[in-house]
Design an enzyme around this catalytic site. Structure first.
Site, PDB file in Angstrom:
ATOM      1  N   TYR A  39     -15.840  -6.024   0.506  1.00 20.12           N
ATOM      2  CA  TYR A  39     -14.728  -5.980  -0.457  1.00 20.12           C
ATOM      3  C   TYR A  39     -14.214  -7.401  -0.700  1.00 20.12           C
ATOM      4  O   TYR A  39     -13.431  -7.953   0.075  1.00 20.12           O
ATOM      5  CB  TYR A  39     -13.589  -5.069   0.031  1.00 20.12           C
ATOM      6  CG  TYR A  39     -13.986  -3.612   0.235  1.00 20.12           C
ATOM      7  CD1 TYR A  39     -15.122  -3.077  -0.376  1.00 20.12           C
ATOM      8  CD2 TYR A  39     -13.223  -2.759   1.024  1.00 20.12           C
ATOM      9  CE1 TYR A  39     -15.492  -1.752  -0.186  1.00 20.12           C
ATOM     10  CE2 TYR A  39     -13.582  -1.426   1.204  1.00 20.12           C
ATOM     11  CZ  TYR A  39     -14.718  -0.938   0.602  1.00 20.12           C
ATOM     12  OH  TYR A  39     -15.081   0.378   0.788  1.00 20.12           O
ATOM     13  N   LEU A  63      -9.279  10.729  -4.800  1.00 27.32           N
ATOM     14  CA  LEU A  63      -8.688  11.017  -6.118  1.00 27.32           C
ATOM     15  C   LEU A  63      -9.770  10.888  -7.191  1.00 27.32           C
ATOM     16  O   LEU A  63      -9.451  10.774  -8.390  1.00 27.32           O
ATOM     17  CB  LEU A  63      -7.526  10.056  -6.408  1.00 27.32           C
ATOM     18  CG  LEU A  63      -6.357  10.119  -5.418  1.00 27.32           C
ATOM     19  CD1 LEU A  63      -5.345   9.014  -5.682  1.00 27.32           C
ATOM     20  CD2 LEU A  63      -5.679  11.497  -5.482  1.00 27.32           C
ATOM     21  N   HIS A 120     -11.819   8.347  -7.710  1.00 30.12           N
ATOM     22  CA  HIS A 120     -11.697   7.000  -8.310  1.00 30.12           C
ATOM     23  C   HIS A 120     -10.580   6.974  -9.352  1.00 30.12           C
ATOM     24  O   HIS A 120     -10.751   6.444 -10.457  1.00 30.12           O
ATOM     25  CB  HIS A 120     -12.997   6.552  -8.982  1.00 30.12           C
ATOM     26  CG  HIS A 120     -14.192   6.499  -8.087  1.00 30.12           C
ATOM     27  ND1 HIS A 120     -14.334   5.570  -7.071  1.00 30.12           N
ATOM     28  CD2 HIS A 120     -15.318   7.250  -8.061  1.00 30.12           C
ATOM     29  CE1 HIS A 120     -15.494   5.758  -6.468  1.00 30.12           C
ATOM     30  NE2 HIS A 120     -16.108   6.770  -7.045  1.00 30.12           N
ATOM     31  N   VAL A 164      -5.175  12.404 -11.286  1.00 27.38           N
ATOM     32  CA  VAL A 164      -3.820  11.849 -11.264  1.00 27.38           C
ATOM     33  C   VAL A 164      -3.056  12.342 -12.490  1.00 27.38           C
ATOM     34  O   VAL A 164      -3.667  12.753 -13.483  1.00 27.38           O
ATOM     35  CB  VAL A 164      -3.845  10.292 -11.262  1.00 27.38           C
ATOM     36  CG1 VAL A 164      -4.628   9.767 -10.070  1.00 27.38           C
ATOM     37  CG2 VAL A 164      -4.429   9.729 -12.554  1.00 27.38           C
ATOM     38  N   PHE A 175       1.197   9.636  -0.274  1.00 30.81           N
ATOM     39  CA  PHE A 175       1.383   9.973   1.142  1.00 30.81           C
ATOM     40  C   PHE A 175       2.245  11.221   1.305  1.00 30.81           C
ATOM     41  O   PHE A 175       2.141  11.931   2.313  1.00 30.81           O
ATOM     42  CB  PHE A 175       1.969   8.790   1.921  1.00 30.81           C
ATOM     43  CG  PHE A 175       1.890   8.992   3.406  1.00 30.81           C
ATOM     44  CD1 PHE A 175       0.650   9.067   4.046  1.00 30.81           C
ATOM     45  CD2 PHE A 175       3.031   9.153   4.177  1.00 30.81           C
ATOM     46  CE1 PHE A 175       0.552   9.291   5.417  1.00 30.81           C
ATOM     47  CE2 PHE A 175       2.950   9.370   5.548  1.00 30.81           C
ATOM     48  CZ  PHE A 175       1.708   9.437   6.167  1.00 30.81           C
TER      49      PHE A 175
HETATM   50  N1  LIG Z   1     -17.723   3.819   1.895  1.00 28.23           N
HETATM   51  C1  LIG Z   1     -17.878   3.569   0.624  1.00 28.23           C
HETATM   52  O1  LIG Z   1     -18.973   3.311   0.144  1.00 28.23           O
HETATM   53  C2  LIG Z   1     -16.668   3.592  -0.275  1.00 28.23           C
HETATM   54  C3  LIG Z   1     -16.820   3.657  -1.668  1.00 28.23           C
HETATM   55  C4  LIG Z   1     -15.672   3.693  -2.453  1.00 28.23           C
HETATM   56  C5  LIG Z   1     -14.409   3.662  -1.857  1.00 28.23           C
HETATM   57  N2  LIG Z   1     -14.309   3.595  -0.510  1.00 28.23           N
HETATM   58  C6  LIG Z   1     -12.977   3.574   0.173  1.00 28.23           C
HETATM   59  O2  LIG Z   1     -12.159   4.616  -0.366  1.00 28.23           O
HETATM   60  C7  LIG Z   1     -10.928   4.067  -0.839  1.00 28.23           C
HETATM   61  C8  LIG Z   1     -10.432   4.838  -2.052  1.00 28.23           C
HETATM   62  O3  LIG Z   1     -11.430   4.907  -3.044  1.00 28.23           O
HETATM   63  P1  LIG Z   1     -11.224   4.491  -4.575  1.00 28.23           P
HETATM   64  O4  LIG Z   1     -10.210   3.403  -4.676  1.00 28.23           O
HETATM   65  O5  LIG Z   1     -12.582   4.311  -5.131  1.00 28.23           O
HETATM   66  O6  LIG Z   1     -10.702   5.847  -5.257  1.00 28.23           O
HETATM   67  P2  LIG Z   1      -9.401   6.754  -5.216  1.00 28.23           P
HETATM   68  O7  LIG Z   1      -8.611   6.499  -4.008  1.00 28.23           O
HETATM   69  O8  LIG Z   1      -9.895   8.108  -5.501  1.00 28.23           O
HETATM   70  O9  LIG Z   1      -8.611   6.241  -6.505  1.00 28.23           O
HETATM   71  C9  LIG Z   1      -8.057   4.959  -6.593  1.00 28.23           C
HETATM   72  C10 LIG Z   1      -7.571   4.753  -8.014  1.00 28.23           C
HETATM   73  O10 LIG Z   1      -6.541   5.691  -8.292  1.00 28.23           O
HETATM   74  C11 LIG Z   1      -5.407   5.072  -8.835  1.00 28.23           C
HETATM   75  N3  LIG Z   1      -4.254   5.799  -8.289  1.00 28.23           N
HETATM   76  C12 LIG Z   1      -3.965   5.980  -6.976  1.00 28.23           C
HETATM   77  N4  LIG Z   1      -2.854   6.722  -6.827  1.00 28.23           N
HETATM   78  C13 LIG Z   1      -2.438   7.034  -8.074  1.00 28.23           C
HETATM   79  C14 LIG Z   1      -1.340   7.786  -8.579  1.00 28.23           C
HETATM   80  N5  LIG Z   1      -0.464   8.357  -7.743  1.00 28.23           N
HETATM   81  N6  LIG Z   1      -1.208   7.914  -9.929  1.00 28.23           N
HETATM   82  C15 LIG Z   1      -2.100   7.326 -10.767  1.00 28.23           C
HETATM   83  N7  LIG Z   1      -3.159   6.592 -10.342  1.00 28.23           N
HETATM   84  C16 LIG Z   1      -3.324   6.449  -9.006  1.00 28.23           C
HETATM   85  C17 LIG Z   1      -5.496   3.620  -8.379  1.00 28.23           C
HETATM   86  O11 LIG Z   1      -4.928   2.750  -9.342  1.00 28.23           O
HETATM   87  P3  LIG Z   1      -3.661   1.804  -8.996  1.00 28.23           P
HETATM   88  O12 LIG Z   1      -4.094   0.797  -8.011  1.00 28.23           O
HETATM   89  O13 LIG Z   1      -3.340   1.238 -10.344  1.00 28.23           O
HETATM   90  O14 LIG Z   1      -2.600   2.734  -8.476  1.00 28.23           O
HETATM   91  C18 LIG Z   1      -7.017   3.391  -8.313  1.00 28.23           C
HETATM   92  O15 LIG Z   1      -7.520   3.000  -9.572  1.00 28.23           O
HETATM   93  C19 LIG Z   1     -11.257   2.612  -1.118  1.00 28.23           C
HETATM   94  O16 LIG Z   1     -10.101   1.803  -1.084  1.00 28.23           O
HETATM   95  C20 LIG Z   1     -12.224   2.272  -0.009  1.00 28.23           C
HETATM   96  O17 LIG Z   1     -11.505   1.941   1.158  1.00 28.23           O
HETATM   97  C21 LIG Z   1     -15.414   3.570   0.284  1.00 28.23           C
END
Ligand SMILES: NC(=O)c1ccc[n+]([C@@H]2O[C@H](COP(=O)([O-])OP(=O)(O)OC[C@H]3O[C@@H](n4cnc5c(N)ncnc54)[C@H](OP(=O)(O)O)[C@@H]3O)[C@@H](O)[C@H]2O)c1
Length: 330
Positions: A56, A207, A209, A213, A291
């Site tokens: 990252y 969520l 990605h 929401v 949360f």
């Molecule tokens: N192991 C792997 O290969 C892998 C792959 C992908 C992800 N991950 C991990 O999983 C975590 C989460 O995944 P992710 O970020 O891809 O997807 P996610 O958690 O499903 O969604 C994140 C997105 O949702 C938005 N969001 C969050 N809360 C919101 C709300 N209450 N209202 C509106 N929009 C909201 C965020 O935008 P804002 O920032 O603008 O709120 C961001 O664009 C990552 O941080 C990482 O640690 C791991």
């Protein structure tokens, strides 16, 4: 009351927090000052199961968390997971996947240096089919035995790999995608295998990605920033973008009936499967909203309704483009 789920020999609060989007993948790269409000909110609320990775921002995200934790002296409040497995020295994600014992040993030391402490959990981020598990897993086990991490895990692996790896050394966690919008691992054996082996399932992108929401930042595929990886994901491109709105609309109706947010139903659904979700956000107010899912219980009736919605609205389009797809499922 904060909900907890079992992780190895402890209980952890859910939902957790995915830190990736602070520095990588979603078109944002926050400074320490910019990231502080969301991270301080997490500490204040007891959202303390945090996820990062070497890849990252090629070390930037780990360093950001390390600097924050040092500045606020909060190491003892947090469970920190990180991951190696991408050769960032050849170029962040483009450096490709490697699981050689030398890589694991070198990268854990660099993770410890950036964080300023040993992580609680260290995963292999992607499985390198060129390195036998007989080589990589003992190396991962060795860093656990050496006290450089308490727990070890695999991310984006197949059910077969998880089973074999766990026969070589006890695997504490598997990290893989799971949300109401992406249930692929319900049918490829990964979830069942993790349950059978007693391996904690950490659900990334719970969520979808940023899909499940109420107030989406994205009204069309053109709204993703040029360096936002969702621009490359078939699910979020072309007509799939509009087709895939159907599931959000249905979950919104259920959330409205329940008097809560769409995100909270989505996260309560993941917790109801016994999985530790790690939603990401760059905003303190959204972290608070997310949360608060810790207090949401779905009734049996609501779970049935969610299952119906999920089965009727399977996503159109793959979850990765071809280049990323080649790195998963091993
Ligand atoms: N192991 C792997 O290969 C892998 C792959 C992908 C992800 N991950 C991990 O999983 C975590 C989460 O995944 P992710 O970020 O891809 O997807 P996610 O958690 O499903 O969604 C994140 C997105 O949702 C938005 N969001 C969050 N809360 C919101 C709300 N209450 N209202 C509106 N929009 C909201 C965020 O935008 P804002 O920032 O603008 O709120 C961001 O664009 C990552 O941080 C990482 O640690 C791991």
């Amino acid at each position: 009351m904060v909900k907890t789920l079992p992780f190895a020999d402890i209980q952890v609060p859910v939902p957790g927090f995915g830190a990736m989007g602070l520095s990588h993948g979603l078109g944002t790269n926050l400074s320490l000052e910019e990231a502080e409000p969301v991270l301080l909110k997490a500490i204040e609320l007891g959202c303390t199961f945090w996820d990062t990775a070497v890849v990252y921002g090629a070390g930037v995200n780990e360093k950001l968390l390390g600097d924050f934790i040092r500045k606020h002296n909060v190491r003892d409040k947090l469970f920190i997971a990180s991951k190696c497995g991408f050769d960032i020295k050849k170029g962040s994600v483009t450096g490709g996947v490697t699981n050689s014992p030398a890589h694991i040993k070198e990268y854990i030391d660099e993770t410890i240096e950036r964080l300023g402490f040993t992580p609680d959990l260290y995963y292999i981020h992607r499985i390198d089919p060129k390195t036998p598990l007989e080589d990589s897993i003992p190396a991962l086990d060795e860093i656990r035995k050496a006290g450089k991490t308490k727990y070890i895990g695999l991310s984006e692996c197949s059910a077969k790999t998880l089973r074999k790896a766990n026969s070589i050394a006890k695997i504490d966690a598997v990290q893989a995608e799971y949300s109401a919008f992406e249930t692929i691992h319900e049918t490829d054996g990964l979830i069942d295998t993790a349950k059978e082996l007693g391996v904690a399932y950490v659900a990334f992108s719970p969520l979808g990605h940023g899909w499940l929401v109420d107030d989406s930042n994205f009204k069309s595929p053109d709204d993703f920033a040029p360096d936002d990886f969702r621009r490359t994901v078939p699910k979020f491109q072309g007509e799939n973008f509009y087709k895939n709105l159907a599931i959000v609309e249905e979950i919104k109706k259920l959330a409205a009936k329940k008097g809560c947010k769409t995100t909270q139903v989505a996260l309560a659904w993941v917790a109801a499967q016994g999985m530790i979700s790690i939603p990401g956000t760059t905003k303190a107010q959204r972290l608070e909203e997310n949360f608060a899912a810790t207090d949401i219980e779905l009734t049996e009736e609501e779970k049935k309704e969610m299952r119906k919605i999920i089965d009727a609205a399977k996503p159109a389009g793959n979850r990765y483009n071809e280049a990323y797809q080649a790195m998963v499922g091993h």
